[in-house]
Scaffold this motif. Structure first.
Motif, PDB file in Angstrom:
ATOM      1  N   ALA A  66       0.807  -1.249   0.044  1.00 34.95           N
ATOM      2  CA  ALA A  66      -0.081  -0.156   0.079  1.00 34.95           C
ATOM      3  C   ALA A  66       0.930   1.060   0.113  1.00 34.95           C
ATOM      4  CB  ALA A  66      -0.969  -0.140   1.173  1.00 34.95           C
ATOM      5  N   ARG A  67       1.983   1.359   0.644  1.00 35.97           N
ATOM      6  CA  ARG A  67       2.715   2.487   0.905  1.00 35.97           C
ATOM      7  C   ARG A  67       3.545   2.626  -0.508  1.00 35.97           C
ATOM      8  NH1 ARG A  67       4.121   0.506   5.726  1.00 35.97           N
ATOM      9  NH2 ARG A  67       5.992  -0.579   5.220  1.00 35.97           N
ATOM     10  N   ARG A  68       3.827   1.456  -1.399  1.00 34.02           N
ATOM     11  CA  ARG A  68       4.237   1.733  -2.454  1.00 34.02           C
ATOM     12  C   ARG A  68       3.343   1.928  -3.799  1.00 34.02           C
ATOM     13  NH1 ARG A  68       7.360  -2.596  -0.754  1.00 34.02           N
ATOM     14  NH2 ARG A  68       5.921  -4.284  -2.080  1.00 34.02           N
ATOM     15  N   GLY A  69       1.977   2.238  -3.381  1.00 34.64           N
ATOM     16  CA  GLY A  69       0.613   2.589  -4.340  1.00 34.64           C
ATOM     17  C   GLY A  69      -0.009   1.546  -4.871  1.00 34.64           C
ATOM     18  N   ASN A  70       0.208   0.351  -4.394  1.00 33.75           N
ATOM     19  CA  ASN A  70      -0.782  -0.726  -5.122  1.00 33.75           C
ATOM     20  C   ASN A  70      -1.992  -0.445  -4.543  1.00 33.75           C
ATOM     21  OD1 ASN A  70      -1.922  -3.600  -4.842  1.00 33.75           O
ATOM     22  ND2 ASN A  70      -0.354  -3.791  -6.051  1.00 33.75           N
ATOM     23  N   ARG A  71      -3.160  -0.365  -5.440  1.00 32.09           N
ATOM     24  CA  ARG A  71      -4.277   0.102  -4.994  1.00 32.09           C
ATOM     25  C   ARG A  71      -5.074  -1.093  -4.517  1.00 32.09           C
ATOM     26  NH1 ARG A  71      -7.291   0.156 -11.262  1.00 32.09           N
ATOM     27  NH2 ARG A  71      -7.328  -2.050 -11.360  1.00 32.09           N
ATOM     28  N   GLU A  72      -4.702  -2.345  -4.968  1.00 34.40           N
ATOM     29  CA  GLU A  72      -5.321  -3.375  -4.265  1.00 34.40           C
ATOM     30  C   GLU A  72      -4.920  -3.551  -3.025  1.00 34.40           C
ATOM     31  OE1 GLU A  72      -6.130  -8.228  -5.204  1.00 34.40           O
ATOM     32  OE2 GLU A  72      -5.192  -6.852  -6.765  1.00 34.40           O
ATOM     33  N   LEU A  97      -7.235   5.046   3.005  1.00 33.83           N
ATOM     34  CA  LEU A  97      -6.610   3.962   1.973  1.00 33.83           C
ATOM     35  C   LEU A  97      -7.579   3.736   1.210  1.00 33.83           C
ATOM     36  CD1 LEU A  97      -5.264   1.779   5.005  1.00 33.83           C
ATOM     37  CD2 LEU A  97      -4.069   2.498   3.148  1.00 33.83           C
ATOM     38  N   TYR A  98      -8.961   3.858   1.276  1.00 31.27           N
ATOM     39  CA  TYR A  98      -9.795   3.540   0.344  1.00 31.27           C
ATOM     40  C   TYR A  98      -9.831   4.824  -0.843  1.00 31.27           C
ATOM     41  CZ  TYR A  98     -12.228  -0.026   2.926  1.00 31.27           C
ATOM     42  OH  TYR A  98     -12.843  -1.094   3.760  1.00 31.27           O
ATOM     43  N   ILE A  99      -9.651   5.823  -0.259  1.00 30.88           N
ATOM     44  CA  ILE A  99      -9.507   7.272  -1.166  1.00 30.88           C
ATOM     45  C   ILE A  99      -8.323   6.884  -2.021  1.00 30.88           C
ATOM     46  CG2 ILE A  99      -9.171   9.416  -1.172  1.00 30.88           C
ATOM     47  CD1 ILE A  99     -10.682  10.090   1.331  1.00 30.88           C
ATOM     48  N   ASP A 100      -7.168   6.302  -1.607  1.00 33.80           N
ATOM     49  CA  ASP A 100      -6.017   6.265  -2.318  1.00 33.80           C
ATOM     50  C   ASP A 100      -6.280   5.077  -3.495  1.00 33.80           C
ATOM     51  OD1 ASP A 100      -4.748   7.983  -0.896  1.00 33.80           O
ATOM     52  OD2 ASP A 100      -3.867   6.692   0.409  1.00 33.80           O
ATOM     53  N   GLY A 101      -6.770   3.981  -3.054  1.00 36.51           N
ATOM     54  CA  GLY A 101      -7.265   2.962  -4.090  1.00 36.51           C
ATOM     55  C   GLY A 101      -8.251   3.420  -4.860  1.00 36.51           C
TER      56      GLY A 101
END
Length: 180
Positions: A66-72, A97-101
């Motif tokens: 998640a920190r590396r930007g993996n949306r899943e 986290l949901y917003i980022d994904g």
């Protein structure tokens, strides 16, 4: 057009530019493959830990991706924060986290964000935004998930005025990945 390629100087420039471009593309694919492998490893470790109900290890593996930007990974880790699985229950962390994904187009994160807006968990209650994100999730989901997301969206719409539904539809139509 043929005349432009006849000049040795221009040919040299084109070859150098082409070599630089090919090198850049190869480096990009190599970087993407390496990142993809790292994400895949983290996701595989999180899946295995989750199946064993070792939620702490699952959350740790997901947080790396998640920190590396993996949306899943962002969507899955958000779910763990929303439900307090291996991490403290924290609606604000889940929503973030949901917003980022969701911004990256992950249908699971979009659907969960829509439900967060529906209930006002971690975000202000907003039926229009709930409708928008559930509509987007349905549009990007697999056939199996689509009907479920549409039922959720329709349940939210039962709480809305026709003008609010139109606004939610407009927002979904105008949305592009990477945007809010």
């Amino acid at each position: 057009m043929v005349g432009a390629w006849n000049s040795a100087e221009r040919t040299g420039r084109k070859l150098i530019s082409l070599r630089v471009l090919v090198s850049w593309i190869a480096l990009s694919f190599l970087s993407a493959a390496t990142i993809g492998i790292a994400h895949a490893g983290d996701l595989a470790r999180s899946n295995a830990a989750y199946a064993r109900r070792d939620y702490v290890r699952a959350a740790k593996a997901l947080s790396h991706a998640a920190r590396r930007g993996n949306r899943e990974a962002q969507g899955r880790l958000g779910f763990m924060y929303e439900n307090g699985l291996g991490v403290p229950q924290a609606y604000d962390a889940a929503a973030s986290l949901y917003i980022d994904g969701a911004r990256q187009g992950d249908p699971f994160a979009q659907s969960r964000l829509g439900l967060m807006y529906d209930k006002g968990h971690g975000v202000p209650q907003d039926f229009v935004l709930a409708y928008k994100w559930l509509n987007l999730a349905a549009g990007r989901a697999s056939r199996r998930e689509r009907d479920f997301f549409l039922r959720l969206r329709d349940a939210v719409s039962s709480k809305m005025t026709p003008d609010q539904i139109l606004e939610g539809q407009r927002m979904a139509l105008d949305w592009r990945p990477g945007e809010w």
